[in-house]
Each structure stands twice: as C-alpha cells, then as structure tokens.
Write a protein that holds these residues in place. Structure first.
Motif, PDB file in Angstrom:
ATOM      1  N   LEU A 100       0.835  -1.123  -0.057  1.00 17.21           N
ATOM      2  CA  LEU A 100       0.041  -0.026   0.026  1.00 17.21           C
ATOM      3  C   LEU A 100       0.875   1.180   0.116  1.00 17.21           C
ATOM      4  O   LEU A 100       0.671   1.948  -0.737  1.00 17.21           O
ATOM      5  CB  LEU A 100      -1.098  -0.008   1.346  1.00 17.21           C
ATOM      6  CG  LEU A 100      -1.804   1.286   1.293  1.00 17.21           C
ATOM      7  CD1 LEU A 100      -2.667   1.526   0.195  1.00 17.21           C
ATOM      8  CD2 LEU A 100      -2.818   1.006   2.470  1.00 17.21           C
ATOM      9  N   ARG A 118       0.763   4.044  -3.089  1.00 17.47           N
ATOM     10  CA  ARG A 118       0.630   5.487  -2.744  1.00 17.47           C
ATOM     11  C   ARG A 118       1.604   6.507  -3.256  1.00 17.47           C
ATOM     12  O   ARG A 118       1.440   7.242  -3.872  1.00 17.47           O
ATOM     13  CB  ARG A 118       0.445   5.762  -0.975  1.00 17.47           C
ATOM     14  CG  ARG A 118      -1.002   5.423  -0.776  1.00 17.47           C
ATOM     15  CD  ARG A 118      -1.168   5.536   0.705  1.00 17.47           C
ATOM     16  NE  ARG A 118      -2.345   5.886   1.387  1.00 17.47           N
ATOM     17  CZ  ARG A 118      -2.607   5.803   2.670  1.00 17.47           C
ATOM     18  NH1 ARG A 118      -1.797   5.422   3.544  1.00 17.47           N
ATOM     19  NH2 ARG A 118      -4.045   6.216   3.219  1.00 17.47           N
ATOM     20  N   LEU A 144      -6.051   1.141  -5.387  1.00 15.02           N
ATOM     21  CA  LEU A 144      -5.797   1.853  -3.968  1.00 15.02           C
ATOM     22  C   LEU A 144      -7.012   1.985  -3.085  1.00 15.02           C
ATOM     23  O   LEU A 144      -6.807   1.961  -1.915  1.00 15.02           O
ATOM     24  CB  LEU A 144      -5.133   3.256  -4.433  1.00 15.02           C
ATOM     25  CG  LEU A 144      -4.965   4.457  -3.278  1.00 15.02           C
ATOM     26  CD1 LEU A 144      -3.914   3.752  -2.466  1.00 15.02           C
ATOM     27  CD2 LEU A 144      -4.796   5.726  -3.917  1.00 15.02           C
ATOM     28  N   CYS A 172      -7.459  -1.333  -1.338  1.00 17.27           N
ATOM     29  CA  CYS A 172      -6.627  -1.385  -0.196  1.00 17.27           C
ATOM     30  C   CYS A 172      -6.926  -0.415   0.901  1.00 17.27           C
ATOM     31  O   CYS A 172      -6.660  -0.924   2.204  1.00 17.27           O
ATOM     32  CB  CYS A 172      -5.291  -1.224  -0.870  1.00 17.27           C
ATOM     33  SG  CYS A 172      -4.648  -2.458  -1.771  1.00 17.27           S
ATOM     34  N   LEU A 173      -7.239   0.770   0.896  1.00 17.01           N
ATOM     35  CA  LEU A 173      -7.529   1.470   1.619  1.00 17.01           C
ATOM     36  C   LEU A 173      -8.553   1.109   2.608  1.00 17.01           C
ATOM     37  O   LEU A 173      -8.513   1.295   4.004  1.00 17.01           O
ATOM     38  CB  LEU A 173      -7.713   3.120   1.087  1.00 17.01           C
ATOM     39  CG  LEU A 173      -6.612   3.778   0.528  1.00 17.01           C
ATOM     40  CD1 LEU A 173      -7.287   4.920  -0.294  1.00 17.01           C
ATOM     41  CD2 LEU A 173      -5.831   4.209   1.627  1.00 17.01           C
ATOM     42  N   ALA A 230      -7.266  -1.468   4.982  1.00 18.89           N
ATOM     43  CA  ALA A 230      -6.350  -0.878   6.053  1.00 18.89           C
ATOM     44  C   ALA A 230      -6.887   0.103   6.721  1.00 18.89           C
ATOM     45  O   ALA A 230      -6.281   0.509   7.981  1.00 18.89           O
ATOM     46  CB  ALA A 230      -5.415   0.175   5.212  1.00 18.89           C
ATOM     47  N   GLU A 233      -9.082   2.486   6.373  1.00 19.40           N
ATOM     48  CA  GLU A 233      -9.192   3.887   5.953  1.00 19.40           C
ATOM     49  C   GLU A 233     -10.378   3.909   5.003  1.00 19.40           C
ATOM     50  O   GLU A 233     -10.379   4.518   3.683  1.00 19.40           O
ATOM     51  CB  GLU A 233      -8.060   4.746   5.260  1.00 19.40           C
ATOM     52  CG  GLU A 233      -6.620   4.483   6.319  1.00 19.40           C
ATOM     53  CD  GLU A 233      -5.374   4.973   5.623  1.00 19.40           C
ATOM     54  OE1 GLU A 233      -5.496   6.161   4.926  1.00 19.40           O
ATOM     55  OE2 GLU A 233      -4.322   4.302   5.585  1.00 19.40           O
ATOM     56  N   GLN A 237     -11.018   7.295   3.213  1.00 19.28           N
ATOM     57  CA  GLN A 237     -10.367   7.673   2.181  1.00 19.28           C
ATOM     58  C   GLN A 237     -10.767   6.879   0.821  1.00 19.28           C
ATOM     59  O   GLN A 237     -10.295   7.326  -0.193  1.00 19.28           O
ATOM     60  CB  GLN A 237      -8.739   7.507   2.516  1.00 19.28           C
ATOM     61  CG  GLN A 237      -7.803   7.792   1.790  1.00 19.28           C
ATOM     62  CD  GLN A 237      -8.045   9.585   1.404  1.00 19.28           C
ATOM     63  OE1 GLN A 237      -8.085  10.458   2.425  1.00 19.28           O
ATOM     64  NE2 GLN A 237      -7.735   9.865   0.260  1.00 19.28           N
ATOM     65  N   GLY A 238     -10.663   5.389   1.250  1.00 21.37           N
ATOM     66  CA  GLY A 238     -10.902   4.736   0.004  1.00 21.37           C
ATOM     67  C   GLY A 238     -12.396   4.982  -0.798  1.00 21.37           C
ATOM     68  O   GLY A 238     -12.582   5.082  -2.026  1.00 21.37           O
ATOM     69  N   THR A 251     -11.767   8.014  -2.812  1.00 19.18           N
ATOM     70  CA  THR A 251     -10.833   7.734  -4.014  1.00 19.18           C
ATOM     71  C   THR A 251     -11.863   6.904  -5.119  1.00 19.18           C
ATOM     72  O   THR A 251     -11.604   7.383  -6.292  1.00 19.18           O
ATOM     73  CB  THR A 251      -9.687   6.689  -3.617  1.00 19.18           C
ATOM     74  OG1 THR A 251      -8.799   7.492  -2.672  1.00 19.18           O
ATOM     75  CG2 THR A 251      -8.751   6.240  -4.711  1.00 19.18           C
TER      76      THR A 251
END
Length: 951
Positions: free
Chosen positions: A796, A800, A822, A825-826, A829, A831, A834-835, A838
């Motif tokens: 990750l 980034r 991304l 994966c966020l 993780a 997040e 944020q995911g 995105t």
C-alpha cells in the motif's frame, strides 16, 4: 649405422625435407620456421610412414607425461599446416581419432652439422626478476607458452601500455625447464637508428665477428643450432631491421625461438601474431561491489593503489567509480597504474571526474620506467611520432569520432580519396592505433578512448577541428537520410544494429553544431534526420531536448524550414506524449504538425499527426473528441492499399471503443485489425507511427478478450506477445506489451507470481531504457501485487508513493486500475473514508470523460467499501452499487466484471442468510463462461457455490 659414419636421416617428399638432426622443415632447401613442439609432432608423423597416429599417442610422446588440453594439440597442428602452406592437406585429420602425414616420403642420409663456434660466452639469461606480480595475465601466459612451442616467431602486438613487454618477460620466466638453455632480452627502445639493431643483438648475445660485416646473416651463422629464446623488445621504430634479423635467424637457426614486442607485426614467414588483449573491465550494467572486484582491471587498480598506501574502503561507491575508470581507460594496464597512483591523495570518484584531462592528470609513472612510459602523453607521443605525415593527419581527423565509424565515414571526414584513406587506415590498424571490427557485412573501426582523447587534442591544436566536425555532421545528415524509410521495412533489431551504433557520433555532431563556432542549420537538418534514432532507441527525454533545441534554431528564410519544423514538431509531440510532467504540451505539438502537413500536402505526416492527436485525446480523457480524429484518419486511409494503415485505423477504433466501454464492438474492430495484420503484403515493423503495431494490436486484443470472458485466449495472446515483444527490441513497444496487456491480465487472473514476473520485467526494462512514466506505473503495479500477495503495508505504501510521483499522468487510462486497487486497499487498511473518496473521485472522472471500461469494477469496489464496519457501513447502499456494476458490465458485454460483481453480491446474500439467492447469482454468471475455468475468480465462485449446496 648412418650415425656411426657422421650421417643422419632426412625425410624427403617432393619439395619438402624434414631434417630430424637439425630439427628443420625445409622447402626447396629453404628453412620454414616451425616451433619446437610442432616440429616434434611432425617428426612423429613422418616416422609413422603414413599410418594414423592417435591424439593420445601424440600427446604422450611430445609432452611426455605432462597433462595438456586437446586445444594445445590443435594449436600445433595449425602451426604445421600454416608452415606447409599450399600443401597443408598433406597433414590429414581422422576426425575424433588422430592425424597422418600423407605423401611418399623417402629417407636419404646427410652429414651431421657442426655446431657453430662463433659465439662468445653466452649468458644463460639476462631476464630481470619480476619486481611486482603480473595481474590478470594467467590466461595470456598460458596461450603464449603454447604459441612458443608451436611457432618459431611470436609477435606480441598492441597499443602502448597494454603490457607487451611485461607479458613477454613473464612468459620467458615461466617457460618449462629445457625449453631453451639461453633466454635473452634485447631492448631496442633506445636505438636511434635501425642500422644499430644487429649490433645491439650481437652485444647481448656476446657475438664477436672478426673481419666480418655485422649483418642478420652473420648473426644467424654465429647462433647456429644453439637453443635460444630471444626477446626483441619494442621493435616498432626499427621494425624493418628487426624483421630482417628475425627472418634470418629463424630460417638458419633451428634451436632459436623469438618473441617480438611491437605496436605492429613483423610480417615475416612463420610469424604468429598475438594481439595482447586489455584487462577485463566490468560492463556498464554491473556496478555492484561483488561483481566489479572480480574483473582483472579493477584487481590491478586495487593492488597498485594499496601497494602505494591508499586506504579507501572497497565499498559499492568506490568500486563503481573504479569500474568506470577502468572502462574509460579501456583496460590498459599502464593507464590504470597511473590512475591508481593518484588514489593516494584522491578518492576513486574524484579520479573518475578528472579523467577528461587525463594527459595532465595521469603523469605519475614509475621512476625506473622508460621515459615514454612515465606519462600517458609520452606513451602516445612515442607512437604518434613514428607515423608518416599523412598517417598522423588521418589519426588526428579520426579523433572527431566519439564511437565506432565505417570506412566511408572516415573517408568523408578525412576528405581524401578512398584508396589513400583505406591504405593509411590499414596502417593505423596494423600499428595498434585503430581497432578494426571486420566481422559482419559492415566493417567498423574505432579508437581506444585514450587514443581518441589524444588524437582530438592534436586535432584541436592543429586548427583542423571545426572543418572535421562539419564534415562529420554533413556525413551523418546523408547517412540518416534513409533511416526513416528503413524503419518502415527493416525489423527493429536489424535497424538498431545498423543505425544505433552511430549514436555517440551523432551526439557529438549535434553538440558541435549548436555550439559557438558550429553551424546551427546543419544541426537542425541532422536533428530532423536522426529523429528515428532517438525514438527507436526509446531515448524520449533526449529526443525532446534535441528537437526543442533544433526548433528554436530553424531559419524560417530557408526553403525547407517548414519541412524541418513539421518533422521536429512530430518528434517533440511523440516524446512529450510518453514522458512525465509535460503531457499537456503534446497536443499543441501534434496540432502544429497537422497544420504544417496540410500546408505541405505531406500525407505521411498527416497520418502521424492524426494518430498523435487521437492518442493525445485518449490520454486527456476526451474519448468522444478523439472520434473526430479517428474518423478523419479512417477517411484518409480508406482508399489506401496499405494494409498497415487500414490496420491502424481499426486499432484506433477498437481502442476508442474499449475505453468507452463497448467491448463487443471493440472486439469486432480488433478482429478487423488482425485480419489486416495477416495480409502477407503488410510489413508492420515500427511504422510511421514509431510503434510496433503488431504488439499494439495484440495488447488491446488481450484486454478486450479478457473483459469479454475469454480468459484462456487472452492469456495465450499475452504470452505470445511478451515473447515477440522481447525479441523485437523496441523499448517503448515492449513497455506497452507488458503494461497495457501482460501485467493487468495476469493480475486480474489472480496469478500473482506471473504478475510479479511481468512487473519485474517492466521495471528492469524501463531502467535500461529511460522511460520514466512506465517505470512509475510499474512501481504502482508492484505495490498492488505486494498488497494482494500478503505484504499489505509495504504494498500500500509503494502504491501510494508511485501514484504521487505520477502527477498529472495519474489521469491516463492506464492508471485507473492502480487507482481502483488503491481504493480497495485503503478500505482493508481501515481507511474506509479515504477509500470511498478515491473510488468516488475515479467514478466522477470516468463519468466526465466517458471513460467507462473500468466503471463496473469501480462500482463493485465502492460496494465492498460500504460493507466494511464503521460509519459508512450500509448493506442497502452496497447492494445498489453492485446492481449499478451489473448494469454497466452487462451493457458492455464485460463478462469478467460481471463475474466479480456476482461474487461480491453473493457474499452479501450469504451474510444476509440468503444462500439460495447467493447461489443463483453465481450460477447465472458462471454458466456464461466457456473457458478460463482455472482463473482465480472462477475457482472462487465454484468454491462458494459448492459451499452453498443444500446439505
């Protein structure tokens, strides 16, 4: 009985005589030079009276219990055949078994020769003891020992400082006991007059001739049959006299073997020339600590530097600098020793920086060395001063070449007739000042880097530099006139092999043209002519820099100004389109090319510019706007019989439709492109579009097949395309093969090992070829693979970082896949916000640009993010996202996205305790597949369906 009466046998056949007592091979009474062991082999064969003598028997009899390789026997057999000349077939080979001497040989008696008494008291040797170890010459010593036992005269030839004398002396010390009773060195370097050669040799040999003129014949008579190894050192300035003496000795003295050291061969009968090789230097691509120290040139530098008290650490940085020094000094031992002497006060990196001024810098030779070996300049002055006036002038002119050059280039630069230059160039090759590569269809020449620096210095001081530079630039303008047309027809590897070797000369010509005192208009013409060189070599940044410099120097008052501007604008557009950081400037460059092509009525550049504008619009997400350029391109080639042009039109349509999301129609057009590709009249190498069209078509065929659900076919296309792309040699095309096709398809197939292998290939390829944008994408892709393979945090982080480095290039279509990964994966993780941001940003971008090929997957990823625990969790919203993904995938015919969405929706149904609905979703999609049953997603779907079977 003959021996008792002072007679010995001589074998005769036609013109040949083999005299066993004198150890002579004679032809019509004249001695033919032949080495000691070679003569022993010949004696064994003649005494066998035509019978076969096996290889093992020959080795056992001649070497007497010493183990030798079979290659040693072959050296001596070759020497015998060379001595027999036109009768070489008398020595017949029975393949795999041994040899026999053919012909009717008769024995006749001859008086035993008296030993010469003309010698004074011969010294057994005057060879000095070695003061230092000879580094890196074990192989050369072994070769030289074999040559000395096969030939009577061995000449060590090479440029100054290569180590000829050191090698000759070490070979004399290392020869086996009994090879020659006396081993004597005659140093000729200090002789001012060739007439003194005989006197110098006689003095060393202790020969006193009373009442007889000092001549080669007199010295030979005095030596007679004595066993002697004679070293004639530094013959180049007295080469004719040395050759006459050596010829007289070997023809009359059967026990004498001669080693001659010289910068050119003696050119006498029986001579074997051994061109002393440089020490081994590390190649450019292996700067590593462990690898560099294994090369003999680096070993010599380290050994000499330590002996003088240097204490630098042998770390990767220092070894890399030393490797660079050794490469630039061409592995020449003397020059490397000069450089190593400087390591007492300077770091290897500083020494490497100062090599441009090597003739003032490399001056610390041994105090005991000859004056011409105490500085690098003195070493070359010695050779230069021995040249004729014309040879010296030609060597100076050749200093203008920065790399290899063909004969016609030398003729153009020197400005003399072909016969004059050819003869003088051959002399310079013979004198080890020019290296010749005569293999292949196109012989080439080059100067060692140090010799070139010396010649260039002489050229500048003579006032001839600018004229030579102008002639070189003009020559390359003509040389590259056909390069563009050749790129249409020649395979990429063949094209690069022919034109690519001239790149350093082109660079130096362009640097001169745009410098003060140069000629900018020649520079403009040369830049335009050599555009294919930069593009085919994938040197895109250099291409942009060269074309931008040329564009600002175009003289608008000249007749061909618009032609040059059109060609240069196209090259600039191409390089900007595939570079990083200035993508937005590519469109205006292509628009300028189109404007000029229309004014000039140039159909070639009209098509190039339309193609460039299409790709530019794809990159900017203007897929509908690109349609206008695609249609115009199609209209231009509609009446063309050129299959490649029609194929390109279909490829552009397929690409546009693929990005727009119409995979079914895209498949139809890619099939049309493939049908043109199959036309036997088509030659889709690297066309006017500067691209390997075959690879380009296959890339998009694989992508389209994959999305349509034809996984096995897609993987097959990828594998074939990778092999063909690797063999083609086109740097940028191979990036597309890997980045557009192989990497994404392998990743989507769930074969992470294969994806990593393709990714590694792409990273290594983009490091060999400076294609930064694809290198950034490859590192983003590696982050995806690492994250999916279990190294989540590192993957990750890399993903980034790479997307951050991409800058505005992250809006290219190829970066959608990393952006989607991304977002996923966020979420994993933790997040999720944020995911989701995105994913939403990517969806908005796709909506605004009508870039719909990845939209179904983005909706699915958004749905998965909405199922993560936390404030954004919503099964209802997730189901809506999955339904949106289904709608898009089905409308596009993208069965693979449909499968992925079905798996996500089935998981949701299972979490809602609706197993029948989950199984129905999976079954309805899996049943549509006719191949690819081993890809990860289909195996996952089948496992889920098995889990959902009623108990």
């Amino acid at each position: 009985m003959m021996a008792e009466h002072g007679l010995h046998p001589v074998y005769t056949c036609s013109e040949w005589e083999i005299d066993l007592a004198r150890r002579e091979l004679r032809s019509l009474g004249e001695v033919v030079p032949l080495g000691g062991r070679a003569f022993e082999i010949l004696a064994e064969l003649v005494q066998a009276a035509g019978d076969l003598v096996t290889k093992n028997d020959l080795v056992e009899r001649v070497w007497r219990g010493v183990f030798v390789e079979e290659s040693a026997l072959r050296v001596h057999i070759a020497a015998i055949r060379k001595a027999l000349g036109s009768d070489r077939d008398m020595l017949a080979t029975d393949v795999g078994r041994g040899y026999r001497l053919l012909g009717t040989w008769q024995i006749r008696p001859m008086a035993v020769p008296l030993q010469s008494a003309a010698f004074g008291q011969l010294r057994s040797t005057n060879i000095p003891n070695a003061s230092v170890d000879l580094i890196g010459r074990a192989t050369a010593i072994a070769h030289l020992r074999e040559f000395l036992s096969a030939y009577r005269v061995v000449s060590l030839v090479g440029p100054g400082g290569i180590g000829k004398t050191a090698l000759a002396l070490e070979a004399a010390r290392a020869m086996p006991v009994g090879f020659a009773t006396d081993r004597l060195l005659v140093e000729l370097a200090s002789l001012p007059d060739p007439k003194l050669v005989c006197s110098a040799v006689a003095s060393v040999l202790g020969i006193k001739l009373e009442g007889e003129e000092m001549s080669p014949e007199a010295i030979a008579r005095a030596i007679g049959a004595r066993q002697l190894l004679l070293i004639l050192d530094n013959c180049e300035h007295v080469v004719d006299a040395a050759a006459q003496l050596a010829d007289a000795i070997v023809s009359r003295c059967p026990g004498t073997t001669i080693i001659a050291t010289s910068r050119e061969a003696l050119r006498i009968d029986g001579e074997h020339v051994y061109r002393v090789p440089p020490l081994g230097v590390p190649p450019e691509c292996r700067p590593g600590c462990g690898g560099a120290s294994a090369y003999t040139a680096v070993e010599l530098f380290l050994t000499r530097a330590r002996a003088l008290g240097s204490n630098f650490a042998p770390d990767a940085e220092n070894l890399g600098a030393i490797a660079s020094i050794c490469r630039r000094l061409d592995g020449i031992p003397l020059a490397i020793e000069f450089a190593a002497a400087r390591a007492v006060m300077l770091s290897p990196a500083k020494i490497a920086m100062l090599l441009d001024d090597r003739f003032r810098f490399l001056t610390t030779g041994r105090r005991t060395a000859l004056p011409r070996q105490q500085t690098l300049r003195a070493t070359l002055d010695w050779s230069y001063d021995l040249l004729t006036e014309m040879e010296a002038r030609i060597l100076r002119q050749l200093g203008i070449f920065a790399g290899e050059f063909p004969l016609d280039a030398a003729i153009a630069v020197v400005g003399e007739g072909m016969g004059e230059v050819t003869g003088r160039l051959a002399n310079l090759v013979a004198k080890s000042l020019v290296l010749a590569d005569i293999g292949g269809d196109h012989p080439h020449y080059r100067l060692l880097d140090t010799t070139r620096a010396y010649a260039l210095d002489k050229l500048r001081s003579s006032g001839e530099f600018h004229d030579a530079a102008r002639r070189l630039a003009e020559y390359y303008c003509g040389f590259f006139a056909k390069a563009d047309a050749d790129s249409e027809t020649k395979p990429q590897m063949e094209w690069l092999a022919f034109y690519g070797r001239h790149i350093d000369n082109v660079r130096s010509s362009l640097d001169w043209a745009f410098s003060p005192g140069g000629d900018a208009q020649i520079g403009v013409a040369l830049t335009a002519a050599t555009v294919p060189l930069w593009v085919q070599s994938s040197l895109l940044a250099e291409c942009r820099e060269r074309t931008e410099l040329a564009l600002v120097n175009v003289d608008e008052s000249t007749a061909n100004a618009r032609q040059f501007r059109m060609q240069l604008s196209a090259a600039r557009g191409w390089s900007l389109m595939h570079g990083a950081g200035r993508l937005r400037e590519a469109g205006p460059a292509w628009a300028e090319t189109l404007r000029l092509a229309e004014q000039l009525g140039d159909n070639e550049y009209l098509l190039r510019s339309l193609w460039g504008l299409c790709i530019d619009q794809f990159n900017n997400g203007e897929f509908r706007k690109a349609l206008g350029f695609v249609q115009r391109f199609t209209d231009v080639v509609a009446g063309s019989r050129n299959s490649v042009d029609r194929m390109m039109a279909e490829r552009l349509l397929a690409t546009k439709l693929h990005y727009l999301g119409d995979q079914l129609l895209a498949h139809r057009h890619i099939d049309q492109a493939l049908s043109h590709l199959a036309d036997p009249t088509a030659k889709p190498q690297v066309s006017r579009f500067r691209f390997d069209l075959r690879a380009s078509v296959y890339c998009f065929q694989a992508r389209i097949l994959w999305l349509l659900g034809f996984a096995d076919q897609a993987l097959g296309v990828v594998e074939r395309n990778v092999e063909e792309g690797r063999a083609s040699g086109h740097g940028l095309a191979f990036c597309n093969v890997l980045g557009q096709g192989a990497c994404p398809v392998a990743f989507l197939a769930g074969d992470l090992a294969l994806a990593e292998r393709y990714c590694t290939m792409l990273i290594e390829h983009t490091e060999r070829h400076p294609i930064r944008l694809w290198n950034v994408w490859a590192r983003a892709f590696r982050g995806m693979v690492m994250a999916r393979g279990g190294d989540f945090e590192a993957g990750l982080s890399l993903l980034r970082k790479a997307l951050g480095l991409a800058g505005e290039a992250r809006f290219l279509p190829r970066f959608l896949l990393p952006l989607g990964e991304l977002a996923a994966c966020l979420g994993e993780a933790g997040e999720v916000s944020q995911g989701l941001a995105t994913a939403e940003e990517a969806l908005a971008r796709c909506e605004a640009r009508e870039e719909r090929w990845y939209v179904a997957e983005l909706w699915r990823i958004k749905g998965e993010l909405l199922l993560h625990p936390g404030e954004h969790h919503s099964a209802t919203a997730a189901e809506q996202a999955f339904n949106a993904a289904f709608d898009v995938a089905r409308g596009q015919g993208a069965l693979f996205w449909e499968l992925r969405t079905a798996i996500s929706l089935a998981r949701l149904r299972m979490s809602q305790s609706r197993p029948a609905d989950a199984r129905h979703v999976l079954d309805s999609v899996c049943g549509k597949f006719s191949e690819g049953f081993e890809i990860a997603d289909l195996r996952r779907a089948r496992a889920m369906m098995a889990q959902l079977l009623p108990r």
